[in-house]
Design a protein around this motif. Structure first.
Motif, PDB file in Angstrom:
ATOM      1  N   LEU A   1       0.825  -1.212   0.000  1.00  0.00           N
ATOM      2  CA  LEU A   1       0.000   0.000   0.000  1.00  0.00           C
ATOM      3  C   LEU A   1       0.858   1.262   0.000  1.00  0.00           C
ATOM      4  O   LEU A   1       0.522   2.236  -0.676  1.00  0.00           O
ATOM      5  N   ILE A   2       1.960   1.244   0.739  1.00  0.00           N
ATOM      6  CA  ILE A   2       2.873   2.390   0.724  1.00  0.00           C
ATOM      7  C   ILE A   2       3.453   2.564  -0.683  1.00  0.00           C
ATOM      8  O   ILE A   2       3.510   3.677  -1.218  1.00  0.00           O
ATOM      9  N   TYR A   3       3.861   1.462  -1.279  1.00  0.00           N
ATOM     10  CA  TYR A   3       4.400   1.500  -2.646  1.00  0.00           C
ATOM     11  C   TYR A   3       3.356   2.065  -3.612  1.00  0.00           C
ATOM     12  O   TYR A   3       3.656   2.940  -4.428  1.00  0.00           O
ATOM     13  N   PHE A   4       2.115   1.551  -3.525  1.00  0.00           N
ATOM     14  CA  PHE A   4       1.048   2.045  -4.403  1.00  0.00           C
ATOM     15  C   PHE A   4       0.781   3.523  -4.160  1.00  0.00           C
ATOM     16  O   PHE A   4       0.563   4.286  -5.106  1.00  0.00           O
ATOM     17  N   LYS A   5       0.781   3.926  -2.910  1.00  0.00           N
ATOM     18  CA  LYS A   5       0.516   5.335  -2.581  1.00  0.00           C
ATOM     19  C   LYS A   5       1.552   6.234  -3.236  1.00  0.00           C
ATOM     20  O   LYS A   5       1.226   7.285  -3.786  1.00  0.00           O
ATOM     21  N   ILE A   6       2.787   5.844  -3.188  1.00  0.00           N
ATOM     22  CA  ILE A   6       3.857   6.650  -3.783  1.00  0.00           C
ATOM     23  C   ILE A   6       3.796   6.561  -5.318  1.00  0.00           C
ATOM     24  O   ILE A   6       3.896   7.578  -6.003  1.00  0.00           O
ATOM     25  N   LYS A   7       3.627   5.368  -5.843  1.00  0.00           N
ATOM     26  CA  LYS A   7       3.638   5.169  -7.287  1.00  0.00           C
ATOM     27  C   LYS A   7       2.442   5.824  -7.985  1.00  0.00           C
ATOM     28  O   LYS A   7       2.597   6.438  -9.045  1.00  0.00           O
ATOM     29  N   TYR A   8       1.253   5.689  -7.405  1.00  0.00           N
ATOM     30  CA  TYR A   8       0.042   6.163  -8.059  1.00  0.00           C
ATOM     31  C   TYR A   8      -0.433   7.533  -7.589  1.00  0.00           C
ATOM     32  O   TYR A   8      -1.481   7.994  -8.026  1.00  0.00           O
ATOM     33  N   ALA A   9       0.323   8.174  -6.707  1.00  0.00           N
ATOM     34  CA  ALA A   9      -0.079   9.501  -6.227  1.00  0.00           C
ATOM     35  C   ALA A   9      -0.103  10.481  -7.392  1.00  0.00           C
ATOM     36  O   ALA A   9       0.821  10.489  -8.215  1.00  0.00           O
ATOM     37  N   LYS A  10      -1.137  11.265  -7.432  1.00  0.00           N
ATOM     38  CA  LYS A  10      -1.250  12.276  -8.485  1.00  0.00           C
ATOM     39  C   LYS A  10      -0.432  13.498  -8.083  1.00  0.00           C
ATOM     40  O   LYS A  10      -0.604  14.033  -7.008  1.00  0.00           O
ATOM     41  N   THR A  11       0.420  13.895  -8.971  1.00  0.00           N
ATOM     42  CA  THR A  11       1.223  15.096  -8.711  1.00  0.00           C
ATOM     43  C   THR A  11       0.590  16.260  -9.473  1.00  0.00           C
ATOM     44  O   THR A  11       0.177  16.114 -10.616  1.00  0.00           O
ATOM     45  N   PRO A  12       0.524  17.393  -8.806  1.00  0.00           N
ATOM     46  CA  PRO A  12      -0.130  18.551  -9.458  1.00  0.00           C
ATOM     47  C   PRO A  12       0.665  19.091 -10.631  1.00  0.00           C
ATOM     48  O   PRO A  12       1.780  18.880 -10.842  1.00  0.00           O
TER      49      PRO A  12
END
Length: 84
Positions: free
Chosen positions: A73-84
Motif C-alpha cells: 500500500l505504501i508502494y502504491f501510494k507513492i507510485k500512483y499519487a497524483k502530482t499537481p
C-alpha cells in the motif's frame, strides 16, 4: 492458546487484503494517508519483532503477511499519487 492467536491472525490479516487488492486494481490511492500507512508499517514491524521474541508463530505469520501488505500500500501510494 496458539490456535486462538491463529484465528485472530487469520481474521485481521485477511481483513487487510481486500484493500490491497482494490488499490492495485483501481490505482486509486486518494483515500490512503501516507503518514497513517507509515505508522502502521512501523507498528506491524514492531509486533513482528515482539512475536519473534515471544516465540509466537501466529504473531510472526500474521505480522509478516500484514507487513508485506502494508508495504504494498505504501508502494502504491507513492507510485500512483497524483502530482499537481
Amino acid at each position: 492458546m496458539e490456535i486462538i492467536g491463529f484465528i485472530a491472525a487469520t481474521l485481521t490479516t485477511a481483513a487487510f487484503l481486500p484493500q490491497v487488492y482494490k488499490t492495485w486494481k483501481t490505482k486509486d490511492v486518494s483515500a490512503l494517508s501516507l503518514p497513517m500507512l507509515l505508522m502502521f508499517f512501523v507498528g506491524v514491524f514492531i509486533w513482528l519483532i515482539y512475536g519473534y521474541y515471544k516465540n509466537s508463530p501466529s504473531m510472526i505469520v500474521a505480522n509478516a503477511i500484514t507487513l508485506c501488505s502494508a508495504f504494498l500500500l505504501i508502494y502504491f501510494k507513492i507510485k500512483y499519487a497524483k502530482t499537481p
